[in-house]
Design a protein around this motif. Sequence first.
Motif, PDB file in Angstrom:
ATOM      1  N   LEU A 111     -52.049  36.267 -24.985  1.00 27.47           N
ATOM      2  CA  LEU A 111     -52.574  37.161 -26.029  1.00 27.47           C
ATOM      3  C   LEU A 111     -53.493  38.228 -25.454  1.00 27.47           C
ATOM      4  CD1 LEU A 111     -53.324  34.557 -28.833  1.00 27.47           C
ATOM      5  CD2 LEU A 111     -51.638  36.414 -28.937  1.00 27.47           C
ATOM      6  N   ILE A 157     -43.871  37.522 -31.140  1.00 26.29           N
ATOM      7  CA  ILE A 157     -44.947  38.145 -31.921  1.00 26.29           C
ATOM      8  C   ILE A 157     -45.511  39.379 -31.224  1.00 26.29           C
ATOM      9  CG2 ILE A 157     -45.609  35.925 -32.971  1.00 26.29           C
ATOM     10  CD1 ILE A 157     -48.277  36.365 -31.314  1.00 26.29           C
ATOM     11  N   VAL A 186     -48.620  41.729 -30.320  1.00 24.40           N
ATOM     12  CA  VAL A 186     -50.061  41.522 -30.150  1.00 24.40           C
ATOM     13  C   VAL A 186     -50.738  42.855 -30.482  1.00 24.40           C
ATOM     14  CG1 VAL A 186     -51.870  40.827 -28.559  1.00 24.40           C
ATOM     15  CG2 VAL A 186     -49.575  39.871 -28.307  1.00 24.40           C
ATOM     16  N   LEU A 224     -58.755  37.550 -35.208  1.00 20.95           N
ATOM     17  CA  LEU A 224     -57.293  37.620 -35.163  1.00 20.95           C
ATOM     18  C   LEU A 224     -56.730  36.907 -33.928  1.00 20.95           C
ATOM     19  CD1 LEU A 224     -54.765  38.717 -36.518  1.00 20.95           C
ATOM     20  CD2 LEU A 224     -55.106  40.884 -35.308  1.00 20.95           C
ATOM     21  N   LYS A 258     -56.407  33.381 -34.745  1.00 24.89           N
ATOM     22  CA  LYS A 258     -55.318  33.178 -35.702  1.00 24.89           C
ATOM     23  C   LYS A 258     -53.958  33.201 -34.985  1.00 24.89           C
ATOM     24  CE  LYS A 258     -53.552  35.172 -40.008  1.00 24.89           C
ATOM     25  NZ  LYS A 258     -52.372  35.936 -39.566  1.00 24.89           N
ATOM     26  N   LEU A 259     -53.790  34.206 -34.109  1.00 20.92           N
ATOM     27  CA  LEU A 259     -52.521  34.321 -33.384  1.00 20.92           C
ATOM     28  C   LEU A 259     -52.316  33.143 -32.438  1.00 20.92           C
ATOM     29  CD1 LEU A 259     -52.494  38.148 -32.591  1.00 20.92           C
ATOM     30  CD2 LEU A 259     -51.060  36.921 -34.239  1.00 20.92           C
ATOM     31  N   ARG A 260     -53.416  32.718 -31.812  1.00 18.40           N
ATOM     32  CA  ARG A 260     -53.306  31.569 -30.907  1.00 18.40           C
ATOM     33  C   ARG A 260     -52.858  30.338 -31.704  1.00 18.40           C
ATOM     34  NH1 ARG A 260     -58.673  30.387 -28.176  1.00 18.40           N
ATOM     35  NH2 ARG A 260     -59.084  29.794 -30.295  1.00 18.40           N
ATOM     36  N   GLU A 318     -51.043  30.355 -34.426  1.00 14.48           N
ATOM     37  CA  GLU A 318     -49.625  30.519 -34.775  1.00 14.48           C
ATOM     38  C   GLU A 318     -48.733  30.179 -33.585  1.00 14.48           C
ATOM     39  OE1 GLU A 318     -48.917  34.474 -36.277  1.00 14.48           O
ATOM     40  OE2 GLU A 318     -50.287  34.173 -37.966  1.00 14.48           O
TER      41      GLU A 318
END
Length: 281
Positions: free
Chosen positions: A217, A237, A239, A254, A257-259, A261
């Motif tokens: 990320l 996804i 980034v 965020l 959150k992405l981690r 997901e």
Amino acid sequence: MDQIDHLTAPGSTGEEKPAAPRITVRDATRSFVTAGRSAVHAMGPMDLTIGDDEFLCVVGPSGCGKSTLLKIIAGLLAPSSGEVAINVSGEHRIPIAMVFQDYGIYPWKTVRANVDLGLRLTGRPSAERREIVDDWLARLGLTEFADAYPGALSGGMRQRVSVARALAIDPEVLLMDEPFAALDAQLREVLQEELLAIWQARRRTVVFVTHSLEEALLLGDRVVVMSARPGRVIADINVPFERPRTGAVRTDALFAKLRGELRTSLQPQVTAQFDAGKDKR
Ligand SMILES: Nc1ncnc2c1ncn2[C@@H]1O[C@H](COP(=O)(O)OP(=O)(O)OP(=O)(O)O)[C@@H](O)[C@H]1O
Ligand SMILES: [Mg+2]
């Protein structure tokens, strides 16, 4: 753009066409047949399109085919089926460089000679090469070990030699297979920042394999998650963090959150791969 001849090329490269993606992997699979054992379906079918100057990170369970994918993109392995194409400008004598997971450095050559290896093939004069090599040795904290042989280096230092060699070539496409895995956490962060700065200054197409979701990320424009073997793309996804980026994005809400997901996509695959390995015993 020219197409690299060891890889199959879909369609023509006529000037009237819009710019092709830098790397196209279409329906690619790879199996390995080892004497006395049934064939291992290592990867695919895999579909992936990587744009010009895109930084793509690939994560997936151990043994799912990530290194196989990189070697296929590099032209070191042929796909068992499907197509892989890379577009290069033809301006670089060495358009692709790879940092191997097992470093791929020569034990009988000094650190300096290992870093110089790819550069020699570019035909640059030796004084110019020496300057470039010294610069990369310094950036990777290896100056003191320039005349040492790999046998006298730690795993993390060997890994940095391999990274220096690839970056020194300044290729159009950089393939990196867990290049920071052997580094301690602090040095890893230093080199992540260094790579961010290098990429910011001179954008290149990068395919970067890592087991660290945070690293993916932090560095990537996109993160692709591969399934358990045979590895396929199960999540892709974007980034959204702006460039230039620094390690400060780690504290962004965020980011967490992405981690989360990514972890949700990856975790069942890790379990599946692990269970499949147990069944084989
Ligand atoms: N040269 C080979 N001969 C036979 N089998 C191979 C070969 N290379 C890879 N494999 C098999 O293909 C599968 C995928 O291997 P690969 O090295 O691509 O995984 P990986 O995702 O890079 O794993 P890791 O995260 O542990 O590096 C594994 O089952 C591996 O044993
Ligand atoms: Mg690997």
